[in-house]
Design an enzyme around this catalytic site. Structure first.
Site, mmCIF file in Angstrom:
data_model
loop_
_atom_site.group_PDB
_atom_site.id
_atom_site.type_symbol
_atom_site.label_atom_id
_atom_site.label_comp_id
_atom_site.label_asym_id
_atom_site.label_seq_id
_atom_site.Cartn_x
_atom_site.Cartn_y
_atom_site.Cartn_z
ATOM 1 N N ASP A 250 13.984 30.379 12.094
ATOM 2 C CA ASP A 250 14.606 31.493 12.827
ATOM 3 C C ASP A 250 13.763 32.774 12.730
ATOM 4 O OD1 ASP A 250 16.137 29.617 11.367
ATOM 5 O OD2 ASP A 250 18.000 30.645 11.767
ATOM 6 N N ASP B 42 16.599 39.529 8.867
ATOM 7 C CA ASP B 42 17.292 39.620 10.158
ATOM 8 C C ASP B 42 17.283 41.004 10.786
ATOM 9 O OD1 ASP B 42 18.001 36.905 10.376
ATOM 10 O OD2 ASP B 42 19.567 37.197 8.892
HETATM 11 N N1 GLY Z 1 20.226 32.113 11.054
HETATM 12 C C1 GLY Z 1 20.332 32.232 12.421
HETATM 13 C C2 GLY Z 1 20.963 31.064 13.067
HETATM 14 O O1 GLY Z 1 22.021 30.648 12.646
HETATM 15 O O2 GLY Z 1 20.418 30.557 13.999
#
Ligand code: GLY
Length: 404
Positions: free
Chosen positions: A184, A119
């Site tokens: 993601d 992230d």
């Molecule tokens: N992990 C990122 C989201 O919850 O979209």
């Protein structure tokens, strides 16, 4: 190598036209009203935050009604708040927002070295990368490049992907994964493309392309929809399983996951001009907006295949992400198709404006209500959340830039 840099540069610049390197001036009431609302909400929120001598980054509102702050040490959502401040600066041209955007961006400086999850792309991208784009902050460039180096440590060359989560500890260790990649992760590739543009080092670009290609091959169903988690064997590159973590079921359509695909592959097309990326973005957009159970206001249920529709929570964040992505996607396709994508985006923004905004002066200054973070985990269901606000502001900026 040179070509790679120039391709990135040219396409990067075209995005700046969309998201606004230059400040966007409100030219019609819809936008002016929204900007005024957002600035008032965030000003009230900021006055509270600035009473503390610590930096506190709003994330959501807890079930007990108190604010939940993002942890500056690791939280994937920590970059969205400074990112929203950059958009407020972009949209209002007020120096007030610039100095705050700098302050909250620079609070995340240590995150450029974070290698413990994927992230760092979200975190440094929304804060520092936007600071370069919208604030002209040359001094942020080394931070973006360092963050890309940190993200690159998670690249698993045999599988050709960036590992999203570690598997030694926590709930992820209970799933039997070796190298989980969540959809993601497509969003983190923008940091890599930008880092190549800024540094001239094509390593980042090549990792991004490898990840996008492998994801294209392994993450999608025939109808264009996306799995959430694909687990790879890092030693052989084989796919071990396809499953979900935040969706209702392995074979369901978790709304935000589908949103990350539209946004992620449109962004990848911006940097590479690979038509396969554009095709995937379009395929999933056509799948999603063709779903017969999509609500009329185009703000999706948290998972479009969860039981209980229509009496289940929506996800305004997914809607905001999709709107922002569709405004960019519309610039890469024919006028006819572009108008179709833009009218979907306009409809979403209109719905969010009319029915999902917080009452002025309430909800700690958050902009949008009714997002769902992690339904299976029982977390952040039907709440305001900082990334919904961020993509809503970005969608507004892109909508206005398109008009101009
Ligand atoms: N992990 C990122 C989201 O919850 O979209």
């Amino acid at each position: 190598m040179k070509n790679t840099i120039w391709t990135g540069l040219g396409l990067g610049l075209s995005l700046w036209v969309i998201v606004g390197c230059k400040p966007v001036r409100p030219t019609h009431d819809f936008l002016a009203d929204n900007i005024r609302f957002a600035a008032n909400q965030y000003k009230a929120q900021m006055e509270e935050l600035e009473k503390s001598d610590k930096i506190c980054i709003p994330r959501t509102v807890k079930p007990d009604g108190n604010m939940q702050y993002a942890s500056i040490g690791w939280d994937w959502t920590a970059g969205f708040y400074p990112g929203s401040l950059w958009y407020l600066y972009n949209l209002t041209e007020e120096e007030y927002w610039k100095s705050l955007a700098e302050k909250y961006t620079e609070a995340l400086e240590k995150m450029q070295y974070n290698t413990s999850h994927h992230d760092v792309g979200f975190i440094i991208g929304c804060s520092y990368m936007n600071g370069i784009r919208m604030g002209g902050e040359e001094k942020y460039k080394p931070v973006v490049v360092q963050a890309a180096k940190s993200l690159s440590t998670r690249f698993r060359p045999v599988a050709g992907v960036i590992q999203s989560w570690n598997t030694q500890k926590g709930w992820q260790s209970e799933r039997g994964w070796k190298c989980p990649v969540i959809i993601d992760n497509m969003m983190n590739l923008e940091l890599l493309f930008e880092a190549t543009r800024l540094s001239g080092d094509s390593t980042f670009y090549n990792i991004a392309v490898s990840h996008a290609d492998k994801t294209l091959k392994n993450h999608f169903r025939k109808d264009g929809s996306s799995y959430h988690v694909v687990d790879y064997d890092p030693e052989t590159g084989e796919v071990r399983s396809r499953s979900t973590a935040q969706g209702y079921a392995d074979e369901s359509a978790w709304a935000r996951g589908q949103a990350w695909v539209i946004y992620g592959y449109t962004m990848c097309y911006r940097f590479t001009k690979n038509p396969a990326y554009l095709q995937q973005a379009r395929h999933i957009a056509d799948f999603f907006f063709g779903l017969p159970n999509l609500p009329e206001d185009l703000v999706p249920y948290w998972d479009m295949k969860a039981p209980g529709i229509p009496d289940i929570p929506r996800d305004a964040s997914a809607a905001a992400i999709m709107a922002s992505a569709l405004y960019e996607l519309r610039t890469y396709v024919s006028a006819e198709d572009g108008n179709r994508y833009q009218s979907i985006a306009d409809k979403i923004v209109d719905s969010l404006n009319r029915h999902y905004q917080a009452e002025p002066g309430t909800t700690y200054g958050f902009l949008l209500l009714h997002s769902t973070g992690h339904h299976p985990g029982g977390d952040e269901i039907d709440v305001p959340i900082n990334y919904a606000d961020y993509y809503y502001l970005e969608a507004l900026a892109r909508k206005e830039a398109l008009k101009q």
